[in-house]
Every structure is written in structure tokens, then in C-alpha cells.
Scaffold this motif. Sequence first.
Motif, PDB file in Angstrom:
ATOM      1  N   ARG A 151       0.858  -1.171   0.000  1.00 24.18           N
ATOM      2  CA  ARG A 151       0.000   0.000   0.000  1.00 24.18           C
ATOM      3  C   ARG A 151       0.902   1.230   0.000  1.00 24.18           C
ATOM      4  N   MET A 152       0.324   2.368  -0.345  1.00 20.13           N
ATOM      5  CA  MET A 152       1.064   3.608  -0.203  1.00 20.13           C
ATOM      6  C   MET A 152       0.969   4.057   1.242  1.00 20.13           C
ATOM      7  N   LEU A 153       2.002   4.747   1.714  1.00 18.42           N
ATOM      8  CA  LEU A 153       2.073   5.148   3.108  1.00 18.42           C
ATOM      9  C   LEU A 153       2.291   6.650   3.160  1.00 18.42           C
ATOM     10  N   LYS A 154       1.236   7.395   3.483  1.00 20.22           N
ATOM     11  CA  LYS A 154       1.322   8.850   3.504  1.00 20.22           C
ATOM     12  C   LYS A 154       0.986   9.437   4.868  1.00 20.22           C
ATOM     13  N   THR A 155      -0.044   8.907   5.510  1.00 20.34           N
ATOM     14  CA  THR A 155      -0.502   9.456   6.783  1.00 20.34           C
ATOM     15  C   THR A 155      -0.331   8.417   7.875  1.00 20.34           C
ATOM     16  N   VAL A 156       0.346   8.800   8.942  1.00 22.76           N
ATOM     17  CA  VAL A 156       0.625   7.885  10.041  1.00 22.76           C
ATOM     18  C   VAL A 156       0.061   8.475  11.333  1.00 22.76           C
ATOM     19  N   ALA A 157      -0.703   7.664  12.053  1.00 21.07           N
ATOM     20  CA  ALA A 157      -1.260   8.081  13.337  1.00 21.07           C
ATOM     21  C   ALA A 157      -0.671   7.211  14.437  1.00 21.07           C
ATOM     22  N   ALA A 158      -0.077   7.844  15.435  1.00 20.55           N
ATOM     23  CA  ALA A 158       0.402   7.129  16.615  1.00 20.55           C
ATOM     24  C   ALA A 158      -0.676   7.229  17.685  1.00 20.55           C
ATOM     25  N   LEU A 159      -1.230   6.103  18.079  1.00 21.26           N
ATOM     26  CA  LEU A 159      -2.325   6.078  19.046  1.00 21.26           C
ATOM     27  C   LEU A 159      -1.760   5.809  20.442  1.00 21.26           C
ATOM     28  N   LEU A 160      -1.880   6.785  21.328  1.00 24.29           N
ATOM     29  CA  LEU A 160      -1.325   6.679  22.669  1.00 24.29           C
ATOM     30  C   LEU A 160      -2.444   6.482  23.688  1.00 24.29           C
ATOM     31  N   ILE A 161      -2.156   5.673  24.693  1.00 19.35           N
ATOM     32  CA  ILE A 161      -3.041   5.555  25.835  1.00 19.35           C
ATOM     33  C   ILE A 161      -2.248   5.909  27.083  1.00 19.35           C
ATOM     34  N   ASP A 162      -2.930   6.037  28.211  1.00 23.15           N
ATOM     35  CA  ASP A 162      -2.225   6.450  29.416  1.00 23.15           C
ATOM     36  C   ASP A 162      -1.166   5.426  29.804  1.00 23.15           C
ATOM     37  N   TYR A 163      -0.064   5.947  30.372  1.00 23.59           N
ATOM     38  CA  TYR A 163       1.124   5.186  30.742  1.00 23.59           C
ATOM     39  C   TYR A 163       1.780   4.545  29.524  1.00 23.59           C
ATOM     40  N   VAL A 164       1.884   5.372  28.495  1.00 27.61           N
ATOM     41  CA  VAL A 164       2.592   4.962  27.287  1.00 27.61           C
ATOM     42  C   VAL A 164       4.093   4.946  27.576  1.00 27.61           C
ATOM     43  N   ALA A 165       4.823   4.074  26.894  1.00 26.26           N
ATOM     44  CA  ALA A 165       6.275   3.990  27.029  1.00 26.26           C
ATOM     45  C   ALA A 165       6.920   4.992  26.070  1.00 26.26           C
ATOM     46  N   PRO A 166       7.653   5.984  26.571  1.00 25.18           N
ATOM     47  CA  PRO A 166       8.191   7.049  25.701  1.00 25.18           C
ATOM     48  C   PRO A 166       9.116   6.540  24.605  1.00 25.18           C
ATOM     49  N   PHE A 167       9.963   5.538  24.906  1.00 25.98           N
ATOM     50  CA  PHE A 167      10.898   5.084  23.872  1.00 25.98           C
ATOM     51  C   PHE A 167      10.146   4.466  22.706  1.00 25.98           C
ATOM     52  N   GLU A 168       9.176   3.606  22.998  1.00 17.69           N
ATOM     53  CA  GLU A 168       8.434   2.950  21.934  1.00 17.69           C
ATOM     54  C   GLU A 168       7.642   3.965  21.104  1.00 17.69           C
ATOM     55  N   PHE A 169       7.093   4.988  21.778  1.00 20.28           N
ATOM     56  CA  PHE A 169       6.454   6.073  21.031  1.00 20.28           C
ATOM     57  C   PHE A 169       7.495   6.822  20.216  1.00 20.28           C
ATOM     58  N   GLY A 170       8.680   7.031  20.808  1.00 18.53           N
ATOM     59  CA  GLY A 170       9.744   7.731  20.106  1.00 18.53           C
ATOM     60  C   GLY A 170      10.207   7.018  18.851  1.00 18.53           C
ATOM     61  N   VAL A 171      10.171   5.688  18.869  1.00 16.68           N
ATOM     62  CA  VAL A 171      10.533   4.913  17.677  1.00 16.68           C
ATOM     63  C   VAL A 171       9.634   5.293  16.515  1.00 16.68           C
ATOM     64  N   VAL A 172       8.328   5.319  16.776  1.00 18.45           N
ATOM     65  CA  VAL A 172       7.361   5.655  15.725  1.00 18.45           C
ATOM     66  C   VAL A 172       7.560   7.101  15.274  1.00 18.45           C
ATOM     67  N   ALA A 173       7.763   8.009  16.246  1.00 20.75           N
ATOM     68  CA  ALA A 173       7.945   9.417  15.903  1.00 20.75           C
ATOM     69  C   ALA A 173       9.237   9.645  15.117  1.00 20.75           C
ATOM     70  N   GLU A 174      10.299   8.932  15.483  1.00 21.42           N
ATOM     71  CA  GLU A 174      11.591   9.096  14.803  1.00 21.42           C
ATOM     72  C   GLU A 174      11.509   8.710  13.339  1.00 21.42           C
ATOM     73  N   ILE A 175      10.796   7.647  13.048  1.00 23.78           N
ATOM     74  CA  ILE A 175      10.761   7.140  11.669  1.00 23.78           C
ATOM     75  C   ILE A 175       9.725   7.875  10.825  1.00 23.78           C
TER      76      ILE A 175
END
Length: 332
Positions: free
Chosen positions: A14-38
Amino acid sequence: MPLCDKILPATVARMLKTVAALLIDYVAPFEFGVVAEIFGIDRTEDGVPAFEFRVCGEKAGEPLPTTVGMQVIPEYGLEGLVGADLVAVPAATIRDEYPAAVLDALRAAHDRGATLMSVCSGAFVLAAAGLLDGRACTTHWHHVDRFTERFPDIHLDPDVLFVDDGSIVTSAGTAAGIDAALHLVRRELGSAVATAIARRMVVPPQRDGGQRQFVDLPVPACTGDSLTPVLTWMLENLAEEHTVAALARRAAMSERTFARRFAAETGTTPHRWLSTQRVLHARTLLEETSMTVDEVARRCGFSTGALLRHHFQKLVGVAPADYRRTFAGRSA
């Protein structure tokens, strides 16, 4: 196929243009950071297509606690998932129940055709939404027992770094999220784009091996104390040949009684127990010494380097040389 790259026949491009990171309370910052970094950094100057990156929570602007005592404020609510090509669910504290609205939003995104990706314990959220039913997946090796107990009908592969099951990609612990995300980029946008992102991140575009090389393998313990002296002697003399007959004589038992008692107290056979101890010792020598693989093999009781490679690959999941490249000097 490498353990880190388990791609099932359902994989589609598929084409990849829009990415949504879905966070819930007590999210792990590094794992969120992985998605944000890429997906959240503009790298168009490196030839990487621009992504529309949305940070979403159950409610827009509502601070979410993290696992390290800080807060994250999502710009979007669950409406941010609408129109996203990829919805990424980073790790968060595992719990018995997740917000119903979050699970409904994930189901709706999947029904609309979005690709879903979990990082580490994010797989629990996807499983709770019923989206992993009948699929293969993975999560951090530390959570395997908890996951399989809670979701016994889901096929979990504990050895791989990620599993691509087409519209859903699940990854193992922490840095394995990088592997899964780069794989998605490679799948959707090609190797050149994935390599450009990896180069800026100073990470390999694709790693070899699976989770087993990172698992701390405990010494198989015995539940009683009758064989403790024999087990201790075996550990102190790993380089020697050990037959069941000789070990039974040392324990002052018949071979049949010794084999039965050994299985009862260690949960395995003398041969398997000894092979495991030799591999564990080999791991230490590979980490802390400059011995060749053949020298390590002899020191651990394997007659040849080839025999060590066989048992090491079987137990740890990678070849001794590959393990050394990753972990040499770690203990020091």
C-alpha cells in the motif's frame, strides 16, 4: 527466512502517507519515540517522502502519563485515526481492560483498510480489540506467558523480531519496533527510502536473528537437592565427556534411577541439560574473551566448532560469530 523478517503470504503493498500514533495512558516514551523518529521527522532532503504524522489520544489536548514520570499531550483525539494509512500502537502498561473507545477506533481503522502496527506490549491492545484473532503475531519475550495465557487462541511467535501479517504488523520489545517500522517503509516505499531513514538513525536497515539472542537463559534448576553435587561437578567440568553411566555411578544410582531422578529434578535429560550449560558458558566466553569459535567449543565441551554452532543456533537463535558481534564486551 531470517527470524526477524517473518512475512506471511497475506502481505500486500500500500502507499504510506498518513501515520497516526495512538497513545493511551502510561505509554512507554521510547516505543512512542521509535514511531515518531521514523515517521514524524521531515527527511525530504534525504529523498524520503513526507509523512503526515498525527499524535492521537482518546481526547485531544488531554495530558497522558507515561511510564517514566512525564506527560505527553496528543494533538488529536481518536478522530485523528480517520484517513490514516498506518495506525501505530506503542507499548504501554499492560492492563486487564483498555478504553472501549480506543478499541472501537482501532477496529474502525482496520475496517477502513488502514495498516496497524504494534510495538512491544502494544500487541495486547490489538489483541484486546479482537484484531489478532486467527493471525500470527509477536510481542516482547518477557510478556509471552502473560499474552498466551490471556489470548490462548492467538498464535504468538516468541522468537522473531516482528511479524508481517499483511494489514497488521506486530513487533517485539523496544528496538524491534525500529525493525518493524523500517520493514513497513521498505514494503510500501522501497529499500532506498528505508535505507535513507536507517542511515540517518545510525541503525542497520535490517537486522539478522530473532528475540532468542536477547533472552537471559536461566540455569535449569533442580527442585530437590539429591543431585546438587553431581550438577555442580558437571558445571565445573563442562569440557569433559559425560555419559549417563558415569554420572549414575557418581550419584551412586542405577542408570535407570539416575535418568528418572534427573528428569524429575531438572525437567529435562542429562544430555539436554549439559548441552544448555555448555551453550550458556559459550555465550560468556564469546562476550568476554577473544577465543576463536573452535577454542570456545573445546573449552565448553563441544568437540568441534561445527557442533557448537549447531547447538548455539538452536538455543540462542543466531550463530556464535553473530552473537559475538552484538554482545562482545557487554559484560565488561
